[in-house]
Motif scaffolding. Sequence first.
Motif, PDB file in Angstrom:
ATOM      1  N   LYS A 153     -21.077  45.761   3.212  1.00  0.00           N
ATOM      2  CA  LYS A 153     -20.505  44.520   3.733  1.00  0.00           C
ATOM      3  C   LYS A 153     -19.373  44.048   2.826  1.00  0.00           C
ATOM      4  N   LYS A 154     -18.486  43.229   3.406  1.00  0.00           N
ATOM      5  CA  LYS A 154     -17.379  42.672   2.623  1.00  0.00           C
ATOM      6  C   LYS A 154     -17.928  41.745   1.540  1.00  0.00           C
ATOM      7  N   VAL A 155     -17.179  41.676   0.440  1.00  0.00           N
ATOM      8  CA  VAL A 155     -17.567  40.825  -0.684  1.00  0.00           C
ATOM      9  C   VAL A 155     -16.714  39.555  -0.668  1.00  0.00           C
ATOM     10  N   HIS A 156     -17.391  38.423  -0.836  1.00  0.00           N
ATOM     11  CA  HIS A 156     -16.726  37.120  -0.853  1.00  0.00           C
ATOM     12  C   HIS A 156     -16.796  36.448  -2.219  1.00  0.00           C
ATOM     13  N   LEU A 157     -17.787  36.804  -3.015  1.00  0.00           N
ATOM     14  CA  LEU A 157     -18.034  36.127  -4.278  1.00  0.00           C
ATOM     15  C   LEU A 157     -18.017  37.139  -5.422  1.00  0.00           C
ATOM     16  N   PHE A 158     -17.129  36.907  -6.384  1.00  0.00           N
ATOM     17  CA  PHE A 158     -16.933  37.842  -7.492  1.00  0.00           C
ATOM     18  C   PHE A 158     -17.192  37.156  -8.825  1.00  0.00           C
ATOM     19  N   PHE A 159     -17.926  37.853  -9.692  1.00  0.00           N
ATOM     20  CA  PHE A 159     -18.148  37.413 -11.072  1.00  0.00           C
ATOM     21  C   PHE A 159     -17.687  38.547 -11.971  1.00  0.00           C
ATOM     22  N   LEU A 160     -16.539  38.409 -12.607  1.00  0.00           N
ATOM     23  CA  LEU A 160     -16.046  39.403 -13.560  1.00  0.00           C
ATOM     24  C   LEU A 160     -16.553  39.017 -14.942  1.00  0.00           C
ATOM     25  N   ILE A 161     -17.294  39.934 -15.577  1.00  0.00           N
ATOM     26  CA  ILE A 161     -17.833  39.676 -16.913  1.00  0.00           C
ATOM     27  C   ILE A 161     -17.269  40.714 -17.876  1.00  0.00           C
ATOM     28  N   LEU A 162     -16.616  40.244 -18.924  1.00  0.00           N
ATOM     29  CA  LEU A 162     -16.119  41.123 -19.986  1.00  0.00           C
ATOM     30  C   LEU A 162     -16.703  40.644 -21.307  1.00  0.00           C
ATOM     31  N   ALA A 163     -17.118  41.599 -22.123  1.00  0.00           N
ATOM     32  CA  ALA A 163     -17.676  41.259 -23.429  1.00  0.00           C
ATOM     33  C   ALA A 163     -17.241  42.311 -24.440  1.00  0.00           C
ATOM     34  N   PRO A 164     -17.147  41.920 -25.699  1.00  0.00           N
ATOM     35  CA  PRO A 164     -16.814  42.905 -26.733  1.00  0.00           C
ATOM     36  C   PRO A 164     -17.978  43.874 -26.931  1.00  0.00           C
ATOM     37  N   PRO A 165     -17.709  45.050 -27.518  1.00  0.00           N
ATOM     38  CA  PRO A 165     -18.782  46.027 -27.747  1.00  0.00           C
ATOM     39  C   PRO A 165     -19.911  45.486 -28.610  1.00  0.00           C
ATOM     40  N   GLN A 166     -19.581  44.627 -29.559  1.00  0.00           N
ATOM     41  CA  GLN A 166     -20.579  44.008 -30.445  1.00  0.00           C
ATOM     42  C   GLN A 166     -20.460  42.498 -30.323  1.00  0.00           C
ATOM     43  N   GLU A 167     -21.591  41.810 -30.192  1.00  0.00           N
ATOM     44  CA  GLU A 167     -21.596  40.348 -30.151  1.00  0.00           C
ATOM     45  C   GLU A 167     -22.538  39.833 -31.233  1.00  0.00           C
ATOM     46  N   ASP A 168     -22.194  38.686 -31.834  1.00  0.00           N
ATOM     47  CA  ASP A 168     -23.097  38.058 -32.807  1.00  0.00           C
ATOM     48  C   ASP A 168     -24.416  37.711 -32.123  1.00  0.00           C
ATOM     49  N   VAL A 169     -24.308  37.095 -30.963  1.00  0.00           N
ATOM     50  CA  VAL A 169     -25.474  36.768 -30.138  1.00  0.00           C
ATOM     51  C   VAL A 169     -25.289  37.548 -28.844  1.00  0.00           C
ATOM     52  N   ASN A 170     -26.202  38.461 -28.560  1.00  0.00           N
ATOM     53  CA  ASN A 170     -26.043  39.284 -27.366  1.00  0.00           C
ATOM     54  C   ASN A 170     -26.258  38.453 -26.105  1.00  0.00           C
ATOM     55  N   ARG A 171     -25.141  38.120 -25.432  1.00  0.00           N
ATOM     56  CA  ARG A 171     -25.234  37.339 -24.203  1.00  0.00           C
ATOM     57  C   ARG A 171     -24.865  38.158 -22.972  1.00  0.00           C
ATOM     58  N   TYR A 172     -24.260  39.301 -23.167  1.00  0.00           N
ATOM     59  CA  TYR A 172     -23.751  40.112 -22.052  1.00  0.00           C
ATOM     60  C   TYR A 172     -24.836  40.437 -21.024  1.00  0.00           C
ATOM     61  N   LEU A 173     -25.916  41.074 -21.445  1.00  0.00           N
ATOM     62  CA  LEU A 173     -26.978  41.436 -20.498  1.00  0.00           C
ATOM     63  C   LEU A 173     -27.731  40.217 -19.957  1.00  0.00           C
ATOM     64  N   PRO A 174     -28.047  39.209 -20.789  1.00  0.00           N
ATOM     65  CA  PRO A 174     -28.676  38.011 -20.225  1.00  0.00           C
ATOM     66  C   PRO A 174     -27.799  37.308 -19.175  1.00  0.00           C
ATOM     67  N   VAL A 175     -26.485  37.264 -19.405  1.00  0.00           N
ATOM     68  CA  VAL A 175     -25.561  36.654 -18.436  1.00  0.00           C
ATOM     69  C   VAL A 175     -25.583  37.446 -17.137  1.00  0.00           C
ATOM     70  N   LEU A 176     -25.450  38.749 -17.263  1.00  0.00           N
ATOM     71  CA  LEU A 176     -25.480  39.628 -16.090  1.00  0.00           C
ATOM     72  C   LEU A 176     -26.788  39.433 -15.319  1.00  0.00           C
ATOM     73  N   GLY A 177     -27.892  39.431 -16.029  1.00  0.00           N
ATOM     74  CA  GLY A 177     -29.201  39.259 -15.407  1.00  0.00           C
ATOM     75  C   GLY A 177     -29.364  37.915 -14.714  1.00  0.00           C
ATOM     76  N   LYS A 178     -28.883  36.852 -15.341  1.00  0.00           N
ATOM     77  CA  LYS A 178     -29.012  35.515 -14.759  1.00  0.00           C
ATOM     78  C   LYS A 178     -28.171  35.398 -13.491  1.00  0.00           C
ATOM     79  N   ILE A 179     -26.968  35.964 -13.491  1.00  0.00           N
ATOM     80  CA  ILE A 179     -26.129  35.910 -12.295  1.00  0.00           C
ATOM     81  C   ILE A 179     -26.788  36.688 -11.157  1.00  0.00           C
ATOM     82  N   VAL A 180     -27.316  37.870 -11.456  1.00  0.00           N
ATOM     83  CA  VAL A 180     -28.027  38.653 -10.439  1.00  0.00           C
ATOM     84  C   VAL A 180     -29.202  37.845  -9.887  1.00  0.00           C
ATOM     85  N   GLU A 181     -29.946  37.210 -10.779  1.00  0.00           N
ATOM     86  CA  GLU A 181     -31.098  36.398 -10.359  1.00  0.00           C
ATOM     87  C   GLU A 181     -30.667  35.272  -9.419  1.00  0.00           C
TER      88      GLU A 181
END
Length: 153
Positions: A98-126
């Motif tokens: 189906k066509k996509v209407h809602l986009f969430f582009l997430i970019l993160a550095p390879p290393q983060e002081d506080v790992n938020r990349y996967l929690p952010v991705l997971g919360k948006i999916v949820e």
Amino acid sequence: MNSTELADLFRKGFFIPDLVSDSKAKVLEEMVQVLVDAGKVKSKSLVLETLKKRETLGSTGIGKGVAIPHSRTLAVSRIHIVVGISRKGINYDAVDKKKVHLFFLILAPPQEDVNRYLPVLGKIVELMRDSKIRRSLMKSKDFSSFLNVIQGG
């Protein structure tokens, strides 16, 4: 990660209420350009290449009108989220075709002081599993109405 913590990562300048793109490649470019214009991306071409490679692993079009293109990249120094809404929808090779209407582009550095990349991705999916939230977000005309939905208002 709760909805308030997620909401704190969204920025008014990184919200596109009416995407003009009409293809997968163009929508990625349009969204990355927002970060380039804000001085948050060191190399637009590197980011686009990284996102293109990520798509070869499987579409980030998760279905139900939603896509979450995402990647870790050296081109950013901290996590950034760009949100875009396409009123007419874009063919994005989504898993449900189906066509996509809602986009969430997430970019993160390879290393983060506080790992938020996967929690952010997971919360948006949820959040996107809830049809009422999806419909409300797709109707958002401005950043404040978008943020209100994310915060559960």
